[in-house]
Design an enzyme around this catalytic site. Structure first.
Site, PDB file in Angstrom:
ATOM      1  N   HIS A  54      56.472  10.811   4.515  1.00 25.47           N
ATOM      2  CA  HIS A  54      55.823  12.149   5.773  1.00 25.47           C
ATOM      3  C   HIS A  54      56.797  12.956   4.854  1.00 25.47           C
ATOM      4  O   HIS A  54      55.596  14.552   4.702  1.00 25.47           O
ATOM      5  CB  HIS A  54      56.024  11.713   6.888  1.00 25.47           C
ATOM      6  CG  HIS A  54      55.618  13.287   8.409  1.00 25.47           C
ATOM      7  ND1 HIS A  54      54.451  14.067   7.572  1.00 25.47           N
ATOM      8  CD2 HIS A  54      56.302  14.136   8.686  1.00 25.47           C
ATOM      9  CE1 HIS A  54      54.289  15.006   8.263  1.00 25.47           C
ATOM     10  NE2 HIS A  54      55.291  15.218   9.019  1.00 25.47           N
ATOM     11  N   HIS A  79      62.101  19.325   7.007  1.00 21.20           N
ATOM     12  CA  HIS A  79      61.323  19.694   8.116  1.00 21.20           C
ATOM     13  C   HIS A  79      61.472  19.321   9.722  1.00 21.20           C
ATOM     14  O   HIS A  79      61.815  19.158  10.895  1.00 21.20           O
ATOM     15  CB  HIS A  79      60.027  20.328   8.370  1.00 21.20           C
ATOM     16  CG  HIS A  79      59.042  19.285   8.191  1.00 21.20           C
ATOM     17  ND1 HIS A  79      58.436  18.287   7.215  1.00 21.20           N
ATOM     18  CD2 HIS A  79      58.257  17.891   9.260  1.00 21.20           C
ATOM     19  CE1 HIS A  79      58.111  18.083   7.651  1.00 21.20           C
ATOM     20  NE2 HIS A  79      57.269  17.725   9.183  1.00 21.20           N
ATOM     21  N   GLU A  83      64.674  17.001  14.531  1.00 22.54           N
ATOM     22  CA  GLU A  83      63.362  16.647  15.470  1.00 22.54           C
ATOM     23  C   GLU A  83      63.942  14.828  15.202  1.00 22.54           C
ATOM     24  O   GLU A  83      64.683  14.520  16.592  1.00 22.54           O
ATOM     25  CB  GLU A  83      62.414  16.326  15.305  1.00 22.54           C
ATOM     26  CG  GLU A  83      61.723  16.425  16.748  1.00 22.54           C
ATOM     27  CD  GLU A  83      59.671  17.431  16.543  1.00 22.54           C
ATOM     28  OE1 GLU A  83      59.680  17.605  16.202  1.00 22.54           O
ATOM     29  OE2 GLU A  83      59.404  17.578  18.027  1.00 22.54           O
ATOM     30  N   ASP A  84      64.354  14.075  14.653  1.00 17.70           N
ATOM     31  CA  ASP A  84      63.878  13.383  14.671  1.00 17.70           C
ATOM     32  C   ASP A  84      64.831  12.470  14.369  1.00 17.70           C
ATOM     33  O   ASP A  84      65.605  11.030  14.211  1.00 17.70           O
ATOM     34  CB  ASP A  84      62.555  12.236  13.974  1.00 17.70           C
ATOM     35  CG  ASP A  84      61.428  12.816  14.362  1.00 17.70           C
ATOM     36  OD1 ASP A  84      61.123  12.932  15.209  1.00 17.70           O
ATOM     37  OD2 ASP A  84      60.307  13.006  12.831  1.00 17.70           O
ATOM     38  N   ASP A 145      53.010  20.306   7.156  1.00 25.02           N
ATOM     39  CA  ASP A 145      53.305  19.328   8.449  1.00 25.02           C
ATOM     40  C   ASP A 145      52.060  19.113   8.904  1.00 25.02           C
ATOM     41  O   ASP A 145      51.478  17.886   8.490  1.00 25.02           O
ATOM     42  CB  ASP A 145      53.990  19.940   9.330  1.00 25.02           C
ATOM     43  CG  ASP A 145      54.495  18.779  10.579  1.00 25.02           C
ATOM     44  OD1 ASP A 145      54.742  17.642  10.045  1.00 25.02           O
ATOM     45  OD2 ASP A 145      55.217  18.884  11.044  1.00 25.02           O
ATOM     46  N   ASP A 265      21.248  26.375   1.893  1.00 27.98           N
ATOM     47  CA  ASP A 265      22.916  27.174   1.638  1.00 27.98           C
ATOM     48  C   ASP A 265      24.478  25.726   1.302  1.00 27.98           C
ATOM     49  O   ASP A 265      24.902  25.848   2.333  1.00 27.98           O
ATOM     50  CB  ASP A 265      23.314  28.829   1.287  1.00 27.98           C
ATOM     51  CG  ASP A 265      22.995  28.850   2.654  1.00 27.98           C
ATOM     52  OD1 ASP A 265      22.769  27.531   3.919  1.00 27.98           O
ATOM     53  OD2 ASP A 265      23.849  29.513   3.536  1.00 27.98           O
TER      54      ASP A 265
HETATM   55 MN    MN Z   1      56.688  16.752  10.491  1.00 25.33          MN
END
Ligand code: MN
Length: 726
Positions: A54, A79, A83-84, A145, A265
């Site tokens: 990811h 990133h 958090e994880d 993300d 269109d």
């Molecule tokens: Mn993420």
């Protein structure tokens, strides 16, 4: 050591970077790659793939779609580590630097805010997000993300799919549009559409697929004569015909109330010129209108007047083969880059490809410009733009109530401001606050994203000190109003107590005399006095029956002050100024107003900044304080020795105003050692006599003798050296 799988992924990322980034620090990307891989090594995604895939894909999206710099790519790889995984902010600062740690932290925080709250207040959420972002790269990483999460949404439950798709439509899509990230915006929009209305999506997909061959043939037919003409002119260009994205077709169907088949269109032909000369675009427009007849009122010149997000292009609709209407867009390569990649493309056309911090700032300015120079055509977006402007200046914060409602407050707002924002009553009874679950002082400054809970008590009332730290005018006004009301209540209460006491003691006193008493007790006015009575700090019966101390001097009047000034300067002049180490002090100096030293007083000099030497009395309270801070700035000074010579002093006399009093006083002075009177000044008030007399004396002993003699005169109450000290 890398497995071949990760080695391949790494090589691929670096290749994309090389293609899109120009100069970049490969070591940094390598370090972030290794770090993230190690941090996520035990985790899997919902799809069953290694979790690291990811962040890797997010970094790849940045490198491909919004290539800005190596820092944003490294941040994308990292990133999710805060958090994880067990990795902390400090670890990121130590391993990388503060910039990267802050970007990752920012991405984590705004992610949390969105996840924890219902996105129905979309407008405010967009504001909230921007107000939290100090580095625009946070938003870019968050876009990437979200894009990858949307691409892999199929592995989540239906509930989650709908929630995330809604959020994407409400928050990320308008955001991406505003940042000019057309590619990302379209993909996000189509993916969200797919999950929010699967049937409509599938219907359009099928129909586009079924008509593809036919459409491609038609595009080819339309393009052919244009190509021929442009080649004849020797122009370098790229021409393509592309179906519009699904959601925009869907919107046309809904907005125009037409069927898929009736929408003409479905695609647009786009001509991208390899030139920086914008007039070529108008030239090409001229060529096209020679081939196909333009539809009136369907020419949009976004080159002369760019869209608010910086988009530039010429749009025209012409009558193509078989009488069908076709939209044609004409733009330069640079305009195309900006259209597809928005803010990130901006850099490609700057001298250096890797933006410095200063350039990032300029970039923010540039976005600000876009928002500020929005044209009237964009009326619908006005409000959003307004809010962006505000938040780029970062002067608002967005905080949550315990129920998850958003409140907008000015920067620097405190829990008390928040309480008054909710309801005046909440403000009045506020005794404490919890921010993000923790009890905090009431003057704590709130931050965007904070959840604030106000603790109240029926018995609590506003505190005067609140006025000093609240920033909202609502809180300020309410607190002031309350203080005023309370004061009025106290005044009334005091007034009642006074009139009751007067009745009980059978005292008749008019207002003037009461005021005199009040002044004598050092109150500025009756209201202050009433308040003191109400609060119990004055026993009113005792106050009224107590005979005023006769020696209590009345308040110093302006008149008295002026008179003293006059006297003091004469006295100082006459004695010849002050001495330093026996010599005349000939640097700039003056006499302190706090203690007003006059000849005869023990004195010290204090060296000020810019105002020369200030002469104070040795026992001046003010000087004591100054000395404790600036010991080194004190100098020894003295009055000239007056042995054998006279110096001037003033005495103040208070007594009964009776006939012959002045005569008695002057006789007493003159008869004591032939003392010379320099001046006399007197006034009477309510049968009281106040006088100041300046005299020449030889020394303090001489002065004391005169004072003692004066005190013996009948009707005299006080005799003292005339001095004014504050
Ligand atoms: Mn993420």
């Amino acid at each position: 050591m890398f497995s071949t799988r990760y080695q391949r992924m790494y090589n691929n990322l670096i290749e994309v970077c090389k293609r899109n980034l120009g100069n970049f620090n490969e070591n940094l990307i390598r370090k972030a790659f290794d770090f993230a891989l190690e941090a996520h090594k035990n985790d899997l995604r919902a799809s069953g793939e290694p979790y690291f895939d990811h962040p890797y894909e997010v970094a790849l999206i940045i490198a491909k779609e919004i290539p800005l710099d190596d820092i944003s790519i490294a941040s994308a790889l990292l990133h999710d580590v805060l958090e994880d995984t067990e990795i902390t902010y400090e670890t990121l600062v130590n391993h990388f630097d503060k910039t990267i740690a802050e970007i990752v932290d920012g991405v984590t925080k705004i992610g949390g805010v969105i996840r924890d709250h219902d996105a129905s207040q979309a407008e405010n959420y967009r504001k909230l997000l921007l107000s939290m972002v100090k580095d625009i790269r946070v938003i870019l990483v968050k876009f990437a993300d979200r894009l990858h999460n949307m691409r892999t949404l199929e592995f989540l439950s239906r509930d989650k799919q709908i929630r995330i798709a809604k959020e994407t439509m409400q928050i990320y899509v308008p955001f991406a549009h505003r940042f000019g990230l057309a590619q990302i915006r379209w993909e996000l929009e189509d993916l969200a559409f797919k999950y929010l209305d699967p049937d409509a999506y599938e219907d359009i997909r099928k129909k586009l697929k079924a008509t593809r061959r036919e459409r491609e043939a038609y595009i080819k037919k339309t393009i052919a004569p244009i190509k021929q003409k442009l080649d004849e002119e020797g122009l370098k260009y790229e021409i393509e015909g592309r179906p519009k994205h699904f959601y925009s077709i869907y919107r046309k169907i809904v907005n125009r109330g037409k069927s898929f088949e009736e929408i003409y269109d479905l695609f647009a032909i786009r001509i991208i010129l390899d030139t920086e000369n914008i007039y070529e675009c108008y030239n090409v427009l001229g060529i096209i209108t020679q081939i196909y007849r333009p539809v009136p009122d369907r020419l949009h010149d976004y080159i002369a007047i760019p869209k608010s997000n910086g988009y530039q292009s010429l749009h025209t609709t012409v009558v193509g083969p078989e009488g069908k209407m076709v939209e044609i867009q004409i733009r330069t390569r640079r305009m195309h880059e900006v259209a597809e990649r928005g803010v990130a493309a901006h850099w490609k056309y700057k001298a250096s490809y890797k933006p410095s911090n200063k350039e990032i700032e300029e970039w923010v300015d540039w976005i600000r410009d876009i928002f500020e120079n929005v044209s009237n055509r964009d009326e619908a977006n006005r409000d959003i733009i307004e809010s962006f402007k505000l938040n780029l200046y970062q002067d608002e914060i967005y905080v949550f109530t315990p129920k998850g409602d958003l409140k907008v407050l000015p920067k620097g707002a405190t829990p008390v401001d928040f309480a008054f924002q909710i309801h005046t009553k909440v403000g009045f009874h506020c005794i404490g606050a919890k921010v993000n679950g923790k009890i905090v002082p009431l003057d704590t400054k709130l931050n965007s994203g904070d959840q604030v809970e106000i603790l109240t008590s029926k018995n609590q009332t506003p505190n005067k000190s609140w006025e000093k730290f609240v920033v909202t005018s609502k809180a300020k006004q309410e607190i002031r109003k309350w203080i005023k009301q309370e004061e009025n209540k106290k005044v009334e209460e005091g007034k009642n107590l006074v009139s009751k006491a007067l009745k009980k003691l059978k005292i008749h006193i008019n207002n003037d005399d009461l005021l005199k008493l009040v002044h004598r007790a050092k109150f500025d006015n009756l209201n202050e006095f009433y308040k003191a009575v109400a609060s119990g700090s004055i026993d009113i019966e005792e106050f009224l029956t107590h005979k005023p101390e006769p020696e209590k001097s009345p308040v110093v009047t302006e008149l008295e002050k002026n008179e003293f000034e006059k006297f003091a300067s004469t006295a100082r002049e006459q004695i010849g100024g002050v001495l330093i180490a026996g010599d005349k002090l000939d640097v700039l100096h003056n006499y302190a107003k706090c203690c007003n030293p006059i000849p005869g007083d023990e004195i010290l000099g204090f060296v000020t900044r810019g105002e020369g030497v200030k002469i104070h009395r040795k026992n001046c309270k003010n000087l004591e304080r100054l000395m404790s801070i600036h010991q080194g700035r004190i100098i020894d000074v003295s009055w000239p020795n007056t042995d054998g010579n006279y110096f001037i002093v003033a005495i103040k006399i208070v007594g009964e105003d009776r006939p012959g009093m002045l005569n008695d006083i002057s006789q007493t002075i003159v008869n004591t050692q032939n003392t010379n009177i320099k001046s006399v000044n007197l006034q009477t008030h309510h049968s009281i006599f106040y006088g100041t007399v300046s005299i020449n004396v030889k020394n303090l002993e001489h002065l004391n003798r005169i004072i003692e003699k004066l005190k013996k005169i009948p009707g005299i109450e006080t005799v003292e050296r005339f001095e004014i000290t504050n």
